[in-house]
Design a protein around this motif. Sequence first.
Motif, PDB file in Angstrom:
ATOM      1  N   GLU A 115      44.394  27.475  35.895  1.00 56.39           N
ATOM      2  CA  GLU A 115      43.366  26.686  36.583  1.00 56.39           C
ATOM      3  C   GLU A 115      41.993  27.329  36.435  1.00 56.39           C
ATOM      4  O   GLU A 115      40.974  26.625  36.317  1.00 56.39           O
ATOM      5  N   PHE A 116      41.940  28.661  36.420  1.00 58.20           N
ATOM      6  CA  PHE A 116      40.671  29.372  36.247  1.00 58.20           C
ATOM      7  C   PHE A 116      40.157  29.284  34.814  1.00 58.20           C
ATOM      8  O   PHE A 116      39.023  29.675  34.543  1.00 58.20           O
ATOM      9  N   GLY A 117      40.975  28.793  33.914  1.00 53.73           N
ATOM     10  CA  GLY A 117      40.561  28.703  32.520  1.00 53.73           C
ATOM     11  C   GLY A 117      40.536  30.041  31.807  1.00 53.73           C
ATOM     12  O   GLY A 117      39.798  30.220  30.830  1.00 53.73           O
ATOM     13  N   ILE A 118      41.328  30.993  32.275  1.00 55.27           N
ATOM     14  CA  ILE A 118      41.367  32.326  31.677  1.00 55.27           C
ATOM     15  C   ILE A 118      42.349  32.326  30.513  1.00 55.27           C
ATOM     16  O   ILE A 118      43.525  31.977  30.678  1.00 55.27           O
ATOM     17  N   ILE A 123      43.511  38.437  29.701  1.00 51.23           N
ATOM     18  CA  ILE A 123      44.352  38.989  30.765  1.00 51.23           C
ATOM     19  C   ILE A 123      45.786  39.114  30.288  1.00 51.23           C
ATOM     20  O   ILE A 123      46.262  38.324  29.461  1.00 51.23           O
ATOM     21  N   SER A 124      46.463  40.132  30.779  1.00 47.46           N
ATOM     22  CA  SER A 124      47.912  40.261  30.641  1.00 47.46           C
ATOM     23  C   SER A 124      48.467  40.443  32.045  1.00 47.46           C
ATOM     24  O   SER A 124      47.818  41.044  32.910  1.00 47.46           O
ATOM     25  N   TYR A 125      49.670  39.928  32.278  1.00 47.45           N
ATOM     26  CA  TYR A 125      50.259  40.071  33.609  1.00 47.45           C
ATOM     27  C   TYR A 125      51.773  39.986  33.516  1.00 47.45           C
ATOM     28  O   TYR A 125      52.333  39.440  32.569  1.00 47.45           O
ATOM     29  N   PHE A 126      52.419  40.570  34.500  1.00 44.55           N
ATOM     30  CA  PHE A 126      53.878  40.491  34.621  1.00 44.55           C
ATOM     31  C   PHE A 126      54.185  40.095  36.049  1.00 44.55           C
ATOM     32  O   PHE A 126      53.816  40.805  36.994  1.00 44.55           O
ATOM     33  N   SER A 130      58.092  39.563  44.175  1.00 47.07           N
ATOM     34  CA  SER A 130      57.292  40.068  45.294  1.00 47.07           C
ATOM     35  C   SER A 130      56.026  40.795  44.856  1.00 47.07           C
ATOM     36  O   SER A 130      55.268  41.257  45.702  1.00 47.07           O
ATOM     37  N   LYS A 131      55.815  40.910  43.562  1.00 42.68           N
ATOM     38  CA  LYS A 131      54.596  41.575  43.098  1.00 42.68           C
ATOM     39  C   LYS A 131      54.232  41.087  41.700  1.00 42.68           C
ATOM     40  O   LYS A 131      55.081  40.651  40.933  1.00 42.68           O
ATOM     41  N   THR A 132      52.931  41.175  41.410  1.00 42.04           N
ATOM     42  CA  THR A 132      52.438  40.876  40.064  1.00 42.04           C
ATOM     43  C   THR A 132      51.533  41.998  39.615  1.00 42.04           C
ATOM     44  O   THR A 132      50.717  42.498  40.386  1.00 42.04           O
ATOM     45  N   ARG A 133      51.709  42.413  38.365  1.00 44.28           N
ATOM     46  CA  ARG A 133      50.880  43.461  37.767  1.00 44.28           C
ATOM     47  C   ARG A 133      49.889  42.811  36.809  1.00 44.28           C
ATOM     48  O   ARG A 133      50.233  41.892  36.080  1.00 44.28           O
ATOM     49  N   PHE A 134      48.680  43.326  36.805  1.00 46.42           N
ATOM     50  CA  PHE A 134      47.608  42.754  35.990  1.00 46.42           C
ATOM     51  C   PHE A 134      46.961  43.811  35.111  1.00 46.42           C
ATOM     52  O   PHE A 134      46.756  44.955  35.533  1.00 46.42           O
ATOM     53  N   TRP A 135      46.606  43.393  33.894  1.00 49.10           N
ATOM     54  CA  TRP A 135      45.749  44.166  32.992  1.00 49.10           C
ATOM     55  C   TRP A 135      44.628  43.228  32.560  1.00 49.10           C
ATOM     56  O   TRP A 135      44.886  42.122  32.077  1.00 49.10           O
ATOM     57  N   PHE A 136      43.397  43.636  32.774  1.00 48.17           N
ATOM     58  CA  PHE A 136      42.250  42.779  32.470  1.00 48.17           C
ATOM     59  C   PHE A 136      41.579  43.227  31.183  1.00 48.17           C
ATOM     60  O   PHE A 136      41.352  44.420  30.963  1.00 48.17           O
ATOM     61  N   HIS A 137      41.236  42.247  30.349  1.00 45.47           N
ATOM     62  CA  HIS A 137      40.592  42.518  29.062  1.00 45.47           C
ATOM     63  C   HIS A 137      39.188  41.924  28.983  1.00 45.47           C
ATOM     64  O   HIS A 137      38.546  41.980  27.937  1.00 45.47           O
ATOM     65  N   SER A 139      35.587  41.197  31.772  1.00 43.56           N
ATOM     66  CA  SER A 139      35.030  41.336  33.120  1.00 43.56           C
ATOM     67  C   SER A 139      35.122  40.024  33.889  1.00 43.56           C
ATOM     68  O   SER A 139      35.299  40.012  35.116  1.00 43.56           O
ATOM     69  N   GLY A 140      35.005  38.890  33.167  1.00 44.02           N
ATOM     70  CA  GLY A 140      35.083  37.592  33.828  1.00 44.02           C
ATOM     71  C   GLY A 140      36.452  37.344  34.440  1.00 44.02           C
ATOM     72  O   GLY A 140      36.571  36.873  35.576  1.00 44.02           O
ATOM     73  N   ALA A 141      37.506  37.679  33.694  1.00 47.47           N
ATOM     74  CA  ALA A 141      38.865  37.510  34.211  1.00 47.47           C
ATOM     75  C   ALA A 141      39.104  38.431  35.403  1.00 47.47           C
ATOM     76  O   ALA A 141      39.689  38.015  36.415  1.00 47.47           O
ATOM     77  N   ARG A 142      38.642  39.666  35.297  1.00 50.41           N
ATOM     78  CA  ARG A 142      38.824  40.617  36.398  1.00 50.41           C
ATOM     79  C   ARG A 142      38.148  40.095  37.666  1.00 50.41           C
ATOM     80  O   ARG A 142      38.726  40.109  38.753  1.00 50.41           O
ATOM     81  N   GLU A 143      36.923  39.614  37.529  1.00 50.46           N
ATOM     82  CA  GLU A 143      36.171  39.148  38.690  1.00 50.46           C
ATOM     83  C   GLU A 143      36.840  37.950  39.346  1.00 50.46           C
ATOM     84  O   GLU A 143      37.004  37.910  40.577  1.00 50.46           O
ATOM     85  N   LYS A 144      37.257  36.968  38.554  1.00 54.69           N
ATOM     86  CA  LYS A 144      37.856  35.751  39.116  1.00 54.69           C
ATOM     87  C   LYS A 144      39.181  36.030  39.814  1.00 54.69           C
ATOM     88  O   LYS A 144      39.411  35.590  40.946  1.00 54.69           O
ATOM     89  N   VAL A 145      40.042  36.776  39.147  1.00 51.32           N
ATOM     90  CA  VAL A 145      41.387  37.000  39.687  1.00 51.32           C
ATOM     91  C   VAL A 145      41.342  37.920  40.898  1.00 51.32           C
ATOM     92  O   VAL A 145      42.001  37.655  41.916  1.00 51.32           O
TER      93      VAL A 145
END
Length: 289
Positions: A115-118, A123-126, A130-137, A139-145
């Motif tokens: 929905e954010f159009g990322i 971004i990478s995520y798993f 009960s949890k989600t891990r994020f790796w941001f590639h 700055s725009g994706a990091r800020e939105k999420v």
Amino acid sequence: WNMPLNFGGLDTIFNIIGEDDCCLFYEDRLDRLAENLNPAFVKGKKLQVYDTHATDLFTHWNIDDEERMQSAYLEIDRQVAWFHGICKEKGIMLLSDHGQQRVSETIDIMGKIREFGIGDSEISYFVEASKTRFWFHSSGAREKVLEYLAGLGKGTLLHFEELYKYNIKFDDDRYGEYYYITDPGVIFHPNDFYHPLGNIYLALRDRAQRPRLKSPVYRGYHGHLPHNECEKGFMFLLDSEYKSRREEVEIIDVAPTVLYLLGRQKPLSLEGVTAYEIQNPGRKCNISA
């Protein structure tokens, strides 16, 4: 079941005690507990571990069914009574590392990222339940999420370095830069452990997981932050020769406790401390857990 002798280059308690002096049994089907319990017991072993993952799976899919849960509790009580009956000369440790909380709400984090159009390059995520891990590639994706997660109000957002206070010590962000851990009662769905065909197969393979056919969403879950009541387990040692040293222990105390009960030295790689102390200093025990 094959015993894990090393993990991350360090010896497990099975290797410390000795592979020939240990045995590990694993069962993921509640309807097979009774038939596999008797032959599982092996005389002469210093440490016997019987991992009833079946109880965890059963609760994941039936915690909302009080009648089925009561029936399962009675069956588990029968198994404990059986163990107690044959282990008069041994120490018996009953251990549960967590409980579960009924699921009342789900978060579709994959859908929100779309929905954010990322894009995938940002971004990478798993996604676990009960949890989600994020790796941001980017700055725009990091800020939105991160802004979305910080305002969600259904869990806790942590940088990987903040996990140190929970005894999870990663040297870098290879396992995740940021983590979002949900509050009890909230899970991520869909997640990376869900597949429509796999869901049907597991439901048909195991009667305890049959509720998957009605809905693929877990009925109960765990894996939230440790201060929550559903994350508190228990440790009982059924041996009058020992007494507990304190009321609460951590998961890192389990291995040092087992080694202490068997009269073995704790290696420097183990950070925890024993939960019990002997009242008769001349006695050592074997353990069925």
